[in-house]
Design a protein around this motif. Structure first.
Motif, PDB file in Angstrom:
ATOM      1  N   LYS A 202       0.857  -1.173   0.000  1.00 55.01           N
ATOM      2  CA  LYS A 202       0.000   0.000   0.000  1.00 55.01           C
ATOM      3  C   LYS A 202       0.894   1.223   0.000  1.00 55.01           C
ATOM      4  N   LYS A 203       0.489   2.259  -0.698  1.00 55.65           N
ATOM      5  CA  LYS A 203       1.314   3.456  -0.817  1.00 55.65           C
ATOM      6  C   LYS A 203       1.609   4.083   0.530  1.00 55.65           C
ATOM      7  N   LEU A 204       0.672   4.030   1.462  1.00 53.87           N
ATOM      8  CA  LEU A 204       0.891   4.650   2.765  1.00 53.87           C
ATOM      9  C   LEU A 204       1.944   3.922   3.582  1.00 53.87           C
TER      10      LEU A 204
ATOM     11  N   ALA B  85       9.755   7.410  -8.219  1.00 55.00           N
ATOM     12  CA  ALA B  85       8.350   7.321  -7.823  1.00 55.00           C
ATOM     13  C   ALA B  85       7.717   6.066  -8.428  1.00 55.00           C
TER      14      ALA B  85
ATOM     15  N   LEU C  28       4.830   4.876  -5.959  1.00 46.14           N
ATOM     16  CA  LEU C  28       4.216   6.106  -5.453  1.00 46.14           C
ATOM     17  C   LEU C  28       3.936   7.075  -6.587  1.00 46.14           C
ATOM     18  N   SER C  29       3.084   8.026  -6.296  1.00 46.90           N
ATOM     19  CA  SER C  29       2.954   9.159  -7.193  1.00 46.90           C
ATOM     20  C   SER C  29       4.154  10.068  -6.938  1.00 46.90           C
ATOM     21  N   LYS C  30       4.404  10.974  -7.846  1.00 45.75           N
ATOM     22  CA  LYS C  30       5.510  11.910  -7.636  1.00 45.75           C
ATOM     23  C   LYS C  30       5.253  12.732  -6.371  1.00 45.75           C
TER      24      LYS C  30
ATOM     25  N   GLY D 299       3.664  11.708  -3.723  1.00 44.92           N
ATOM     26  CA  GLY D 299       3.972  10.838  -2.588  1.00 44.92           C
ATOM     27  C   GLY D 299       5.464  10.756  -2.332  1.00 44.92           C
TER      28      GLY D 299
ATOM     29  N   TYR E 127       6.670  13.907  -0.701  1.00 46.26           N
ATOM     30  CA  TYR E 127       6.318  13.977   0.718  1.00 46.26           C
ATOM     31  C   TYR E 127       7.512  13.512   1.561  1.00 46.26           C
ATOM     32  N   HIS E 128       8.162  12.445   1.111  1.00 48.19           N
ATOM     33  CA  HIS E 128       9.317  11.889   1.830  1.00 48.19           C
ATOM     34  C   HIS E 128      10.615  12.626   1.506  1.00 48.19           C
TER      35      HIS E 128
END
Length: 180
Positions: A3-5, A34, A39-41, A43, A46-47
């Motif tokens: 999961k992306k999260l 990404a 992940l999306s770019k 996402g 975010y990191h």
């Protein structure tokens, strides 16, 4: 697929390291990382808010691994110099040239990203220069070790594997002699 999260900064960085190792320096882009990490770019950002932040994390990761290995070897070795030379030998065997080159090439675009390496090298030099009588030879052994590493990273080494092994072992033996 994760999961992306649940994807962590460490996993993203590992995806970037894999891209560097498999495809080379020019392919470590935010879009590629990404995609590789699922992940999306946004996402990814975010990191790691920039490519420089990602490269900085990759540099720190390599330093941390090298230092962990050196400290582990230091527990069983006669000197800091011997453990350093052995750790550098392990580093060149363990780290894919494309990975290190990608990090160094990207960091070279922003020299401040190389400061952790410079600070680390100064710290290690201070540790190995404990005996003024052997200072010059200690520095030469460190320099020779670095030279072998960079020749490997740049794929310009004129030495065969047997010659490199012989040189590395000579440096380690000489470092051991300096401590007795």
């Amino acid at each position: 697929m994760m999961k992306k999260l649940q994807i962590t900064a460490q996993q993203i960085m590992q995806a970037a390291l894999n891209i560097a190792a498999e495809k080379g320096a020019g392919k470590v882009t935010l879009d590629a990382v990404a995609k590789a990490s699922g992940l999306s770019k946004g996402g990814l950002l975010y990191h790691f808010p920039s490519k420089e932040a990602l490269i900085s994390a990759m540099v720190q990761h390599l330093l941390d691994d090298a230092e962990k290995n050196r400290c582990s070897l230091a527990e069983s070795e006669s000197s800091v110099l011997v453990s350093l030379l052995k750790a550098r030998r392990v580093f060149t065997q363990a780290v894919a040239g494309n990975t290190a080159m990608a990090i160094l090439a990207a960091a070279a675009e922003h020299p401040t990203l190389l400061q952790p390496i410079q600070q680390h090298n100064k710290k290690v030099l201070a540790e190995v220069l404990s005996d003024p009588a052997t200072e010059l030879e200690t520095m030469l052994l460190m320099l020779a070790s670095e030279g072998l590493i960079f020749q490997e990273l740049l794929s310009i080494s004129p030495f065969s594997e047997a010659q490199k092994t012989t040189l590395e072992q000579y440096m380690i033996n000489r470092a051991q002699e300096l401590t007795t």
